[in-house]
Design a protein around this motif. Structure first.
Motif, short mmCIF file in Angstrom:
data_model
loop_
_atom_site.label_atom_id
_atom_site.label_comp_id
_atom_site.label_asym_id
_atom_site.label_seq_id
_atom_site.Cartn_x
_atom_site.Cartn_y
_atom_site.Cartn_z
N GLN A 122 -51.01 -1.16 9.69
CA GLN A 122 -50.12 -2.29 9.87
C GLN A 122 -50.59 -3.21 10.99
N THR A 164 -50.37 -5.68 14.05
CA THR A 164 -49.41 -6.00 15.11
C THR A 164 -49.26 -7.51 15.13
N LEU A 165 -48.11 -7.99 15.55
CA LEU A 165 -47.84 -9.42 15.58
C LEU A 165 -49.00 -10.18 16.22
N ASN A 166 -49.46 -11.22 15.53
CA ASN A 166 -50.53 -12.11 15.99
C ASN A 166 -51.94 -11.51 15.94
N ASP A 167 -52.09 -10.36 15.32
CA ASP A 167 -53.44 -9.81 15.13
C ASP A 167 -54.30 -10.75 14.28
N GLY A 177 -46.94 -11.38 9.68
CA GLY A 177 -47.00 -11.75 11.10
C GLY A 177 -48.39 -11.75 11.70
N CYS A 178 -49.42 -11.89 10.86
CA CYS A 178 -50.78 -11.98 11.40
C CYS A 178 -50.94 -13.28 12.17
#
Ligand SMILES: [Zn+2]
Ligand SMILES: [Zn+2]
Length: 343
Positions: free
Chosen positions: A162, A164-167, A189-190
């Motif tokens: 999964q 993480t936000l902003n990856d 949320g990439c």
């Protein structure tokens, strides 16, 4: 009933065969749409060893319940359904812990290998166990529902790794699975979402689905481009959706130290592995196979338009014309993504 039978490698016959007789816990489905999978096209010449003739292929299907076995409850004639491409046993340790994709007795519809022969859905009817059925949301057309399987594979892979936000996330390969991954990831949320392929038209589709950057690896040094986008670090995670040495290598070299790569594609049984890159950069490599429980979520997301099958659908054709569509896919006709056959 009529069925498209692979009689010998690379030769089909559209012919009359017996309607399957559903066992007690099985449901007879009148097939309305069945997608041609890459694995069918790769398998029809014998190269994968998983489509030994004679076999009725087809595992990406949707239709209507025609009749039910004596022990079936919860389904009735007329119900609009799709089903898992994997027939799992429901009783082994893996099934009992929810890992149905890892079932000890797993069979895939439309596959015949050394261990078993299981006829599939390139036919007017197919008989499947009740436990693998899913109800279609209202308004989701059969030919779109037939494309749910690639989305479930994508969702399963994302559950394995999964973001993480902003990856910054890389998807290597923009075929069916790669494009399904891009669609699903674009809602996850990439930060930057990078798609890589060697076909510009597929990259254009990836951009439409939410890829923020697309790179053609036949023309440019993709690793360098990714390093430029990430202050020289590399992406946080990558998904590999092809399965040959060059693309796995690219996925591994695209991620930063401590990054992770999930391998989904597996068109070749063995590849060369960049061992030192993985060890010295402390990468996490994992595999992801089929799906385990992602069908309901995918069907809902398709019905809501969060995942969209229409742009992946190149043609809907009568089952009787199946042989010629297989041939066009086998010859890699440019621009063809998913072809759905309708009995
Ligand atoms: Zn498939
Ligand atoms: Zn099992």
């Amino acid at each position: 009933m009529k069925a498209l039978v692979l009689k010998e490698y690379k030769r089909f016959s559209y012919e009359e065969v017996a309607v399957p007789n559903p066992a007690a816990e099985e449901v007879l489905v009148s097939v309305k749409a069945c997608g041609i999978c890459g694995s069918d096209v790769h398998g029809m010449d014998g190269s994968t060893g998983r489509r030994r003739p004679p076999i009725i292929m087809g595992h990406e299907a949707a239709g209507v319940v025609a009749s039910i076995g004596s022990a079936v409850n919860g389904w009735k004639a007329g119900d609009r359904v799709t089903f898992d491409s994997t027939i799992y046993c429901g009783r082994c340790d893996f099934c009992r812990s929810g890992l149905i994709n890892l079932c000890e007795h797993r069979r895939v519809l439309g596959v015949s290998c050394e261990e078993y022969r299981q006829h599939g859905a390139f036919a007017e009817f197919v008989s499947v166990p009740e436990r693998i059925l899913y109800r279609l949301p209202e308004g989701l057309p059969f030919e779109h529902a037939a494309l749910v399987e690639p989305f479930t594979i994508a969702l399963h892979a994302i559950r394995r790794l999964q973001p993480t936000l902003n990856d910054t996330v890389v998807v290597v390969g923009a075929g069916m699975i790669g494009l399904a991954l891009v669609q699903a990831l674009s809602g996850a949320g990439c930060g930057k979402l990078i798609a890589i392929d060697i076909a510009d038209e597929r990259l254009a589709t990836a951009a439409k689905f939410g890829a923020t950057h697309t790179f053609n690896s036949s023309r440019e040094n993709v690793v360098e481009s990714i390093l430029n986008l990430t202050q020289g670090k590399g992406a946080d995670i990558a998904f590999e959706a092809v399965g040959v040495t060059a693309t796995v290598d690219l996925a591994i070299r695209s991620v930063r130290k401590g990054g992770a790569v999930t391998l989904v594609g597996n068109v070749t049984p063995k590849i060369e592995f960049p061992l030192q890159t993985v060890v010295t950069r402390e990468l996490t490599i994992s595999g992801s196979c089929a799906s385990s429980g992602e069908y309901p979520a995918c069907l809902e997301m398709m019905a809501r338009g969060k995942l969209s099958a229409a742009p992946l659908l190149s043609a809907v054709a009568p089952l009787a014309e199946g042989a010629s569509w297989f041939d066009r896919l086998y010859r890699k006709e440019p621009g063809l993504l998913k072809v759905v056959l309708a009995p």
